[in-house]
Write an enzyme that holds these catalytic residues in place. Structure first.
Site, PDB file in Angstrom:
ATOM      1  N   LYS A  47       0.833  -1.200   0.000  1.00 47.64           N
ATOM      2  CA  LYS A  47       0.000   0.000   0.000  1.00 47.64           C
ATOM      3  C   LYS A  47       0.875   1.261   0.000  1.00 47.64           C
ATOM      4  O   LYS A  47       2.103   1.199  -0.073  1.00 47.64           O
ATOM      5  CB  LYS A  47      -0.931  -0.015   1.217  1.00 47.64           C
ATOM      6  N   ILE A  48       0.238   2.416   0.129  1.00 46.50           N
ATOM      7  CA  ILE A  48       0.938   3.695  -0.045  1.00 46.50           C
ATOM      8  C   ILE A  48       1.996   3.907   1.040  1.00 46.50           C
ATOM      9  O   ILE A  48       3.135   4.286   0.769  1.00 46.50           O
ATOM     10  CB  ILE A  48      -0.056   4.868  -0.026  1.00 46.50           C
TER      11      ILE A  48
END
Length: 379
Positions: A188-189
Site C-alpha cells: 500500500k501507499i
C-alpha cells in the site's frame, strides 16, 4: 523481477523501529497514540483508531454499527474478499452493486436503482461499503445523499487511498461516511508491515472501536458498569477481539507518514508517464485523476489476449497481477447463491484487466522496460 508493488523503507524508518526495540514498549505503548494523532491530523478527522490490519478494521467497523444476523451489507464486487467477509463475520448477509466501467468504483446509478428495488421489497441494506479502488475515491457525496434518503450507514473501504483526496479534502475526513478504513500492508501507499486504521468523527463510535480492538475491555470510569475496587480493575463490557497494533508498527507508521506527500507525488508522476508511454497501444488506460493516491495502475486488454499478454510479462519478470477476481464469483459466495453473470461490468473488467508495476522506487528506466515488454507482448 519488477513487482506490481513494493514498500520503501528508509534509514529513518529503521531508526524509528530500532528505538522502540530499545525501549520498554514493544506491544502497547505511546507510539500508537502518536500514530493515531498523526493520521487524524493528516486526514482532518476527529478520531483515529489503530488496529492490526485492515480486515480487523472492517470487522469492528461493522460491529460498531450494530451489523448482525438478519442485516444486509452491500459493497462492490471489484475488491478483495475482506470487504465482503467483514459483514459475514457479524452474521449478516452480503450483496453487491456493479461498478462504473470508467471509474471501476461502485456505480452510483446502479446503487440508486438497486435501492429503489430493495425499498419496494422491504429489504434495504443497513450498511453500504464503497471501495476506493486503486486509490480513487468513490462519489461519496452522491452515496451519502442516497444514505440519507434510504437510511443506511456508510463505511469507506479506503485501503487503497491513503493520501488521496475527494473534492479537495483528504480521504479519511469522514465528510460523507460514518467510518473510513485504511490499510498499511507493504504494497500500500505507506506501510506498518501489517496494520490498519479506522477514522471517524463520532466520539461514541471511536470509544467503542477502541474497546472492540481490545477484547471488549473498558478501563475508563465513564465506561465501567460498576465502581472499580482499585486502579488495577478492568471490565469486559462486550465480546471484542485482540486487534491491537504494536508500538513497533506504529513507530514505522509515524516515520512513513512523514513521507506520504513524497510517495503520492512520485506515484502521480509515474502515472502521468504511463499515460504518455502507453497512449498508442491497444489498451484501455485507467481514467486520469489528480486526486487519486494511485495504489494500482490497472490496464485492460482484449479478454481473449489477457492470459497470453499476462503470461509473457510474467515470463519476462514483470510481475503484473490481476485486481480483482469479482468477490461474488468466489466458491464461498457462489455457495451463498451468487453466480457468474450477476454483475457484468465487474466481470467484464476482470476478464480484461491486470495491474502494471507502480511503486515509489520504480525508476523511469524500469518503467520504460515495462512498457517495451508490454508492447512486445501485444505485437
Amino acid at each position: 523481477m519488477i513487482p506490481y508493488g513494493r514498500q520503501n523503507i528508509s534509514e529513518d524508518d529503521i531508526t524509528a523501529v530500532v528505538e522502540v526495540l530499545r525501549s520498554d514498549w514493544l506491544t502497547q505503548g505511546p507510539g500508537i497514540a502518536s500514530f493515531e494523532r498523526a493520521i487524524a491530523t493528516c486526514c482532518q478527522a476527529e478520531h483515529a483508531v489503530a488496529v492490526s490490519n485492515a480486515t480487523a478494521a472492517l470487522h469492528i467497523a461493522c460491529m460498531s454499527l450494530e451489523v448482525g444476523p438478519g442485516d444486509l451489507v452491500w459493497t462492490s464486487p471489484n475488491t478483495f474478499v475482506a470487504t465482503a467477509n467483514c459483514a459475514r463475520y457479524c452474521g449478516a448477509d452480503v450483496d453487491f452493486v456493479d461498478i462504473d466501467p470508467e471509474t471501476l468504483n461502485i456505480s452510483v446509478a446502479r446503487l440508486a436503482e438497486k435501492l429503489a428495488t430493495a425499498q419496494n421489497a422491504g429489504r434495504l441494506p443497513k450498511v453500504v461499503i464503497p471501495v476506493h479502488f486503486s486509490g480513487r475515491s468513490c462519489d461519496m457525496q452522491a452515496i451519502a445523499a442516497l444514505g440519507k434518503q434510504y437510511g443506511f450507514r456508510i463505511i469507506e473501504d479506503a485501503s487503497h487511498a491513503v493520501g488521496a483526496e475527494y473534492q479537495g479534502v483528504p480521504v479519511g475526513a469522514c465528510q460523507y461516511s460514518d467510518i473510513v478504513v485504511f490499510s498499511f500492508h507493504p504494497v500500500k501507499i505507506i506501510t506498518t508491515g501489517e496494520g490498519g486504521m479506522l477514522l471517524t468523527n463520532d466520539t461514541a463510535l471511536a470509544k467503542r472501536l477502541v474497546r472492540l480492538r481490545t477484547h471488549g475491555i473498558a478501563q475508563s470510569a465513564g465506561e465501567l458498569v460498576s465502581t472499580p475496587q482499585g486502579p488495577w480493575e478492568y471490565q469486559q463490557i462486550e465480546l471484542g477481539y485482540n486487534y491491537r497494533m504494536t508500538n513497533l508498527q506504529a513507530a514505522l507508521g509515524v516515520s512513513q507518514l512523514e513521507r506520504l506527500p513524497q510517495f503520492i507525488a512520485r506515484r502521480r508522476e509515474l502515472v502521468r508517464q504511463y499515460h504518455v508511454l502507453l497512449a498508442d497501444l491497444p489498451v484501455i488506460l485507467p481514467l486520469a485523476s489528480e486526486e487519486s493516491a494511485w495504489h494500482l495502475y490497472p490496464i485492460r486488454v482484449p479478454a481473449e489476449r489477457r492470459f497470453e499478454v499476462f503470461s509473457k510479462l510474467r515470463a519476462a519478470d514483470i510481475w503484473v497481477q490481476v485486481h480483482y477476481i469479482p468477490v461474488h464469483t468466489q466458491p464461498y459466495y457462489r455457495n451463498l447463491g451468487f453466480n457468474w453473470g450477476d454483475f457484468p461490468e465487474a466481470e467484464r473488467y476482470f476478464s480484461e484487466a491486470f495491474s502494471l508495476p507502480l511503486f515509489y522506487d520504480l525508476t523511469d528506466e524500469e518503467q520504460r522496460s515495462v512498457v517495451r515488454l508490454l508492447r512486445e507482448a501485444l505485437s
